[in-house]
Design a protein around this motif. Structure first.
Motif, PDB file in Angstrom:
ATOM      1  N   GLU A   1      -2.000   0.130  -5.676  1.00 37.74           N
ATOM      2  CA  GLU A   1      -3.272   0.337  -6.378  1.00 37.74           C
ATOM      3  C   GLU A   1      -3.151   1.422  -7.441  1.00 37.74           C
ATOM      4  O   GLU A   1      -3.730   1.303  -8.526  1.00 37.74           O
ATOM      5  CB  GLU A   1      -4.377   0.691  -5.383  1.00 37.74           C
ATOM      6  N   GLU A   2      -2.378   2.464  -7.144  1.00 39.79           N
ATOM      7  CA  GLU A   2      -2.180   3.523  -8.135  1.00 39.79           C
ATOM      8  C   GLU A   2      -1.450   2.991  -9.366  1.00 39.79           C
ATOM      9  O   GLU A   2      -1.755   3.385 -10.496  1.00 39.79           O
ATOM     10  CB  GLU A   2      -1.392   4.688  -7.520  1.00 39.79           C
ATOM     11  N   GLN A   3      -0.491   2.096  -9.141  1.00 42.94           N
ATOM     12  CA  GLN A   3       0.228   1.507 -10.275  1.00 42.94           C
ATOM     13  C   GLN A   3      -0.700   0.648 -11.126  1.00 42.94           C
ATOM     14  O   GLN A   3      -0.616   0.651 -12.353  1.00 42.94           O
ATOM     15  CB  GLN A   3       1.412   0.673  -9.762  1.00 42.94           C
TER      16      GLN A   3
ATOM     17  N   THR B   1       0.830  -1.206   0.000  1.00 43.52           N
ATOM     18  CA  THR B   1       0.000   0.000   0.000  1.00 43.52           C
ATOM     19  C   THR B   1       0.863   1.255   0.000  1.00 43.52           C
ATOM     20  O   THR B   1       0.609   2.211  -0.746  1.00 43.52           O
ATOM     21  CB  THR B   1      -0.926   0.003   1.229  1.00 43.52           C
ATOM     22  N   GLN B   2       1.894   1.256   0.831  1.00 43.04           N
ATOM     23  CA  GLN B   2       2.801   2.404   0.891  1.00 43.04           C
ATOM     24  C   GLN B   2       3.575   2.579  -0.412  1.00 43.04           C
ATOM     25  O   GLN B   2       4.029   3.679  -0.724  1.00 43.04           O
ATOM     26  CB  GLN B   2       3.761   2.244   2.067  1.00 43.04           C
ATOM     27  N   GLY B   3       3.716   1.501  -1.152  1.00 40.83           N
ATOM     28  CA  GLY B   3       4.383   1.564  -2.457  1.00 40.83           C
ATOM     29  C   GLY B   3       3.450   1.931  -3.589  1.00 40.83           C
ATOM     30  O   GLY B   3       3.807   1.801  -4.757  1.00 40.83           O
ATOM     31  N   HIS B   4       2.222   2.359  -3.207  1.00 39.74           N
ATOM     32  CA  HIS B   4       1.239   2.841  -4.202  1.00 39.74           C
ATOM     33  C   HIS B   4       0.866   1.745  -5.205  1.00 39.74           C
ATOM     34  O   HIS B   4       0.742   1.988  -6.408  1.00 39.74           O
ATOM     35  CB  HIS B   4       1.764   4.080  -4.929  1.00 39.74           C
TER      36      HIS B   4
ATOM     37  N   LYS C   1      -2.722   3.006 -13.241  1.00 43.11           N
ATOM     38  CA  LYS C   1      -1.962   3.510 -14.384  1.00 43.11           C
ATOM     39  C   LYS C   1      -1.878   2.463 -15.497  1.00 43.11           C
ATOM     40  O   LYS C   1      -1.960   2.790 -16.677  1.00 43.11           O
ATOM     41  CB  LYS C   1      -0.559   3.921 -13.942  1.00 43.11           C
TER      42      LYS C   1
END
Length: 262
Positions: free
Chosen positions: A241-243, A236-239, A246
């Motif tokens: 879901e955002e990746q 989660t801290q490594g983003h 994208k």
């Protein structure tokens, strides 16, 4: 069993062929109501009573519903006249409007199955363009249920987005499995053990999600505050879901660009 005659252009390829086999296996149509085309004019399906032709227009003339299961770049060379027919496109990147103009079809359905059609586990979203009756909608739904699950969507843009989500089939699980195995080997785990462990996570353990809510599973594991919670927190801290977002947007952008046809 339907009274429609179904033609599949590209019906001996991996995608069209899987659908043809499933249609027969699930008894959606009798063999005599299925027409497929290929250049050679020969295929084992013909031995089951399927009509096999070498000319795509001949297939269209014999069919009520025509599936186009060819690569998008081959669409311009089809040169078919499907006036009064329903055309179901399995091609990414070509809009329903372009298909309607090119084929003169009265109804166009865009659908996006994935490689899991081979094992009857595809999820296939589909979208209707034109005046589509309840009978046609029912046939399309039953057709794609032969190879898994299916759902009609109300906007063509959803098909483009889902081309990058469900249409990718095993690509994302394969990427995750490869990453898990590679990282385990970096940590010194022998390759055979790393690959077995990664496969268990992606292929075997994930089957629990067929009967459980994914978010509830995550919440329960995080609440336990153990090893899994620490791993999930790092992702989660490594983003993570955002990746993923994208990646989906990148794939959808390619589908939305479309192909310049006609």
């Amino acid at each position: 069993m339907s009274n429609e005659t179904l033609g599949i252009i590209g019906g001996t390829g991996w995608l069209g062929g899987s659908i043809a086999q499933a249609v027969l296996a699930k008894a959606l149509l009798p063999a005599g109501k299925l027409v497929i085309s290929n250049r050679s004019g020969s295929h084992p399906l013909a031995q089951q009573g399927v009509c096999l032709v070498t000319d795509n227009q001949a297939l269209v003339n014999r069919s009520d519903v025509v599936i186009i299961a060819v690569r998008p770049e081959h669409f311009t060379n089809l040169n078919i006249n499907a006036t009064g027919k329903t055309v179901i496109s399995l091609m990414a990147g070509i809009t329903a409007q372009v298909i309607a103009v090119q084929t003169k079809a009265s109804v166009v359905v865009r659908a996006m199955p994935n490689a899991a059609v081979e094992i009857g586990q595809s999820f296939t979203p589909w979208y209707c363009f034109g005046e589509v009756g309840a009978t046609t909608r029912s046939f399309v739904q039953r057709l794609f249920e032969c190879v898994g699950t299916a759902a009609e969507v109300q906007a063509e843009d959803f098909i483009d987005y889902l081309s990058a989500l469900s249409g990718t089939g095993p690509a994302f699980p394969a990427l995750l499995m490869t990453a898990l195995a590679n990282q385990a080997m970096v940590a010194g785990i022998p390759a055979d053990i790393a690959q077995l462990a990664a496969k268990n996570v992606v292929v075997n353990s994930s089957q629990l999600l067929s009967s459980r809510d994914a978010q509830q599973v995550i919440d329960a594991l995080v609440a336990y505050q153990g090893v899994t919670a620490a791993a999930l927190q790092a992702m989660t801290q490594g983003h993570f879901e955002e990746q993923v977002g994208k990646a989906l947007q990148a794939g959808a952008a390619v589908a939305r660009e479309g192909l310049q046809v006609g």
